[in-house]
Design a protein around this motif. Structure first.
Motif, PDB file in Angstrom:
ATOM      1  N   TYR A 143      -5.998   4.351  -9.617  1.00  0.00           N
ATOM      2  CA  TYR A 143      -7.199   4.884 -10.251  1.00  0.00           C
ATOM      3  C   TYR A 143      -8.392   4.863  -9.283  1.00  0.00           C
ATOM      4  CZ  TYR A 143     -11.141   5.276 -13.467  1.00  0.00           C
ATOM      5  OH  TYR A 143     -12.304   5.672 -14.085  1.00  0.00           O
ATOM      6  N   ALA A 144      -8.653   3.708  -8.673  1.00  0.00           N
ATOM      7  CA  ALA A 144      -9.823   3.569  -7.793  1.00  0.00           C
ATOM      8  C   ALA A 144      -9.676   4.387  -6.514  1.00  0.00           C
ATOM      9  CB  ALA A 144     -10.061   2.099  -7.467  1.00  0.00           C
ATOM     10  N   ILE A 145      -8.477   4.414  -5.964  1.00  0.00           N
ATOM     11  CA  ILE A 145      -8.255   5.204  -4.748  1.00  0.00           C
ATOM     12  C   ILE A 145      -8.407   6.689  -5.062  1.00  0.00           C
ATOM     13  CG2 ILE A 145      -6.504   5.856  -3.032  1.00  0.00           C
ATOM     14  CD1 ILE A 145      -5.530   2.869  -3.221  1.00  0.00           C
ATOM     15  N   GLY A 146      -7.973   7.093  -6.245  1.00  0.00           N
ATOM     16  CA  GLY A 146      -8.136   8.478  -6.684  1.00  0.00           C
ATOM     17  C   GLY A 146      -9.593   8.877  -6.846  1.00  0.00           C
ATOM     18  N   LYS A 147     -10.449   7.907  -7.112  1.00  0.00           N
ATOM     19  CA  LYS A 147     -11.886   8.169  -7.215  1.00  0.00           C
ATOM     20  C   LYS A 147     -12.569   8.162  -5.844  1.00  0.00           C
ATOM     21  CE  LYS A 147     -14.352   6.929 -10.988  1.00  0.00           C
ATOM     22  NZ  LYS A 147     -14.609   8.190 -11.579  1.00  0.00           N
ATOM     23  N   GLY A 148     -11.784   7.878  -4.804  1.00  0.00           N
ATOM     24  CA  GLY A 148     -12.322   7.972  -3.457  1.00  0.00           C
ATOM     25  C   GLY A 148     -12.767   6.669  -2.819  1.00  0.00           C
ATOM     26  N   PHE A 149     -12.371   5.551  -3.394  1.00  0.00           N
ATOM     27  CA  PHE A 149     -12.719   4.265  -2.791  1.00  0.00           C
ATOM     28  C   PHE A 149     -11.684   3.910  -1.719  1.00  0.00           C
ATOM     29  CE2 PHE A 149     -15.133   4.194  -6.679  1.00  0.00           C
ATOM     30  CZ  PHE A 149     -16.310   3.551  -6.314  1.00  0.00           C
ATOM     31  N   GLU A 150     -12.118   3.172  -0.710  1.00  0.00           N
ATOM     32  CA  GLU A 150     -11.269   2.804   0.412  1.00  0.00           C
ATOM     33  C   GLU A 150     -10.160   1.854  -0.042  1.00  0.00           C
ATOM     34  OE1 GLU A 150     -14.508   2.725   0.167  1.00  0.00           O
ATOM     35  OE2 GLU A 150     -15.462   3.570   1.931  1.00  0.00           O
ATOM     36  N   THR A 151      -8.946   2.102   0.425  1.00  0.00           N
ATOM     37  CA  THR A 151      -7.763   1.359  -0.001  1.00  0.00           C
ATOM     38  C   THR A 151      -7.909  -0.148   0.193  1.00  0.00           C
ATOM     39  OG1 THR A 151      -6.438   3.283   0.584  1.00  0.00           O
ATOM     40  CG2 THR A 151      -5.256   1.228   0.234  1.00  0.00           C
ATOM     41  N   ASP A 152      -8.338  -0.570   1.377  1.00  0.00           N
ATOM     42  CA  ASP A 152      -8.438  -2.011   1.633  1.00  0.00           C
ATOM     43  C   ASP A 152      -9.468  -2.685   0.730  1.00  0.00           C
ATOM     44  OD1 ASP A 152     -10.398  -0.590   3.016  1.00  0.00           O
ATOM     45  OD2 ASP A 152     -10.507  -2.019   4.675  1.00  0.00           O
ATOM     46  N   LEU A 153     -10.568  -1.993   0.485  1.00  0.00           N
ATOM     47  CA  LEU A 153     -11.608  -2.521  -0.400  1.00  0.00           C
ATOM     48  C   LEU A 153     -11.096  -2.626  -1.843  1.00  0.00           C
ATOM     49  CD1 LEU A 153     -14.604  -3.368  -0.252  1.00  0.00           C
ATOM     50  CD2 LEU A 153     -15.196  -1.017  -0.808  1.00  0.00           C
ATOM     51  N   VAL A 154     -10.346  -1.620  -2.268  1.00  0.00           N
ATOM     52  CA  VAL A 154      -9.776  -1.605  -3.622  1.00  0.00           C
ATOM     53  C   VAL A 154      -8.835  -2.797  -3.810  1.00  0.00           C
ATOM     54  CG1 VAL A 154      -8.201  -0.367  -5.175  1.00  0.00           C
ATOM     55  CG2 VAL A 154     -10.006   0.878  -3.973  1.00  0.00           C
ATOM     56  N   TRP A 155      -7.923  -3.002  -2.857  1.00  0.00           N
ATOM     57  CA  TRP A 155      -6.959  -4.099  -2.993  1.00  0.00           C
ATOM     58  C   TRP A 155      -7.653  -5.454  -2.935  1.00  0.00           C
ATOM     59  CZ3 TRP A 155      -2.613  -3.643  -5.299  1.00  0.00           C
ATOM     60  CH2 TRP A 155      -1.924  -2.429  -5.272  1.00  0.00           C
ATOM     61  N   GLU A 156      -8.679  -5.550  -2.121  1.00  0.00           N
ATOM     62  CA  GLU A 156      -9.442  -6.801  -2.045  1.00  0.00           C
ATOM     63  C   GLU A 156     -10.088  -7.114  -3.399  1.00  0.00           C
ATOM     64  OE1 GLU A 156     -13.532  -8.262   0.125  1.00  0.00           O
ATOM     65  OE2 GLU A 156     -12.208  -6.942   1.275  1.00  0.00           O
ATOM     66  N   MET A 157     -10.690  -6.096  -4.013  1.00  0.00           N
ATOM     67  CA  MET A 157     -11.346  -6.289  -5.312  1.00  0.00           C
ATOM     68  C   MET A 157     -10.327  -6.576  -6.406  1.00  0.00           C
ATOM     69  SD  MET A 157     -14.315  -6.494  -6.701  1.00  0.00           S
ATOM     70  CE  MET A 157     -15.373  -5.781  -5.466  1.00  0.00           C
ATOM     71  N   ILE A 158      -9.191  -5.903  -6.375  1.00  0.00           N
ATOM     72  CA  ILE A 158      -8.144  -6.153  -7.368  1.00  0.00           C
ATOM     73  C   ILE A 158      -7.674  -7.600  -7.265  1.00  0.00           C
ATOM     74  CG2 ILE A 158      -5.732  -5.624  -7.995  1.00  0.00           C
ATOM     75  CD1 ILE A 158      -6.399  -2.662  -7.389  1.00  0.00           C
ATOM     76  N   GLY A 159      -7.556  -8.099  -6.054  1.00  0.00           N
ATOM     77  CA  GLY A 159      -7.181  -9.499  -5.842  1.00  0.00           C
ATOM     78  C   GLY A 159      -8.156 -10.469  -6.503  1.00  0.00           C
ATOM     79  N   LYS A 160      -9.409 -10.067  -6.600  1.00  0.00           N
ATOM     80  CA  LYS A 160     -10.427 -10.937  -7.212  1.00  0.00           C
ATOM     81  C   LYS A 160     -10.436 -10.839  -8.739  1.00  0.00           C
ATOM     82  CE  LYS A 160     -13.604 -10.713  -3.299  1.00  0.00           C
ATOM     83  NZ  LYS A 160     -14.889 -10.190  -2.799  1.00  0.00           N
ATOM     84  N   ILE A 161     -10.095  -9.673  -9.285  1.00  0.00           N
ATOM     85  CA  ILE A 161     -10.230  -9.509 -10.740  1.00  0.00           C
ATOM     86  C   ILE A 161      -8.931  -9.661 -11.529  1.00  0.00           C
ATOM     87  CG2 ILE A 161     -12.290  -8.065 -10.484  1.00  0.00           C
ATOM     88  CD1 ILE A 161     -10.538  -5.682 -11.385  1.00  0.00           C
ATOM     89  N   VAL A 162      -7.791  -9.563 -10.863  1.00  0.00           N
ATOM     90  CA  VAL A 162      -6.510  -9.735 -11.562  1.00  0.00           C
ATOM     91  C   VAL A 162      -5.956 -11.104 -11.176  1.00  0.00           C
ATOM     92  CG1 VAL A 162      -4.159  -8.877 -11.880  1.00  0.00           C
ATOM     93  CG2 VAL A 162      -6.036  -7.258 -11.587  1.00  0.00           C
ATOM     94  N   PRO A 163      -5.812 -11.990 -12.168  1.00  0.00           N
ATOM     95  CA  PRO A 163      -5.334 -13.344 -11.854  1.00  0.00           C
ATOM     96  C   PRO A 163      -3.903 -13.334 -11.332  1.00  0.00           C
ATOM     97  CG  PRO A 163      -5.463 -12.999 -14.240  1.00  0.00           C
ATOM     98  CD  PRO A 163      -6.018 -11.772 -13.582  1.00  0.00           C
ATOM     99  N   LYS A 164      -3.632 -14.229 -10.405  1.00  0.00           N
ATOM    100  CA  LYS A 164      -2.262 -14.374  -9.868  1.00  0.00           C
ATOM    101  C   LYS A 164      -1.428 -15.186 -10.855  1.00  0.00           C
ATOM    102  CE  LYS A 164      -3.619 -14.169  -5.016  1.00  0.00           C
ATOM    103  NZ  LYS A 164      -5.009 -13.809  -5.136  1.00  0.00           N
ATOM    104  N   LYS A 165      -0.233 -14.696 -11.143  1.00  0.00           N
ATOM    105  CA  LYS A 165       0.642 -15.413 -12.075  1.00  0.00           C
ATOM    106  C   LYS A 165       1.899 -15.828 -11.390  1.00  0.00           C
ATOM    107  CE  LYS A 165      -1.054 -13.489 -16.371  1.00  0.00           C
ATOM    108  NZ  LYS A 165      -0.753 -12.779 -17.575  1.00  0.00           N
TER     109      LYS A 165
END
Length: 155
Positions: free
Chosen positions: A133-155
Motif C-alpha cells: 500500500y505505502a510503496i504504491g503511494k510512492g514512499f521509499e521502500t526502505d523507509l516503508v519497511w523501517e516504519m512497518i517494523g516500528k508499528i507492527v509488533p514482532k510475534k
C-alpha cells in the motif's frame, strides 16, 4: 477568424484558472491550431506576465499531492517528470515536503491501513499488505519497511 489577441486572452485565462506547465500550454495552443514561433511568443508573453511559472507549478503540485493525496516523494517526482519539468523545478517542488511531515504522514497512512486490516491475523501478510500500500503511494521502500517494523509488533 481568431486573432492573436484572442489567443493571448484564451491562453492567459487557461493559465489563470490553474497552474500549468509549458508543455500543457503548448499542447493547448496546438489544439487551437497555433504552432511554431507564434506559440513560443505566446508562451514567452505568459512567462513575462507571470501567468506561467514552472517553479510555482512544481511547488504547488508537490505540496498539494503530498498534503491532500498523501503521495510519497517517488510518485510525486515521477509525475513531475512526466509533465516535462526540468530537474531544477522538480528539486524546487520536492523542497516543499518537510522531512518530519513526510515521516509522520507515512506513519499515519500505515496506522490507518493497519486499522483497516485488523482482521489479518498473520503478521507477515499484514506487513506485506502495508508495504504494498505505502510503496504504491510512492514512499521509499526502505523507509516503508523501517516504519512497518516500528508499528507492527514482532510475534
Amino acid at each position: 477568424m481568431i486573432t492573436r489577441r484572442d489567443i493571448l486572452v484564451k491562453a492567459a485565462n487557461f493559465c489563470a484558472y490553474q497552474e500549468r506547465t509549458h508543455a500543457e500550454v503548448r499542447e493547448r495552443l496546438q489544439k487551437w491550431e497555433v504552432w511554431g514561433d507564434e506559440a513560443e511568443e505566446i508562451i514567452a508573453y505568459l512567462i513575462e506576465d507571470n501567468f506561467l511559472n514552472e517553479e510555482r507549478f512544481a511547488k504547488i503540485f508537490a505540496g498539494s499531492k503530498f498534503r491532500v493525496k498523501q503521495w510519497g516523494r517517488l510518485k510525486i517526482k515521477y509525475e513531475l517528470k512526466a509533465r516535462k519539468l526540468s530537474e531544477y523545478c522538480i528539486k524546487v517542488g520536492m523542497a516543499e515536503i518537510d522531512d518530519e511531515d513526510y515521516i509522520n504522514t507515512l506513519q499515519e497512512i500505515l496506522e490507518k491501513k493497519k486499522h483497516e486490516l485488523r482482521t489479518e491475523k498473520q503478521p507477515l501478510i499484514l506487513k506485506q499488505k502495508l508495504a504494498r500500500y505505502a510503496i504504491g503511494k510512492g514512499f521509499e521502500t526502505d523507509l516503508v519497511w523501517e516504519m512497518i517494523g516500528k508499528i507492527v509488533p514482532k510475534k
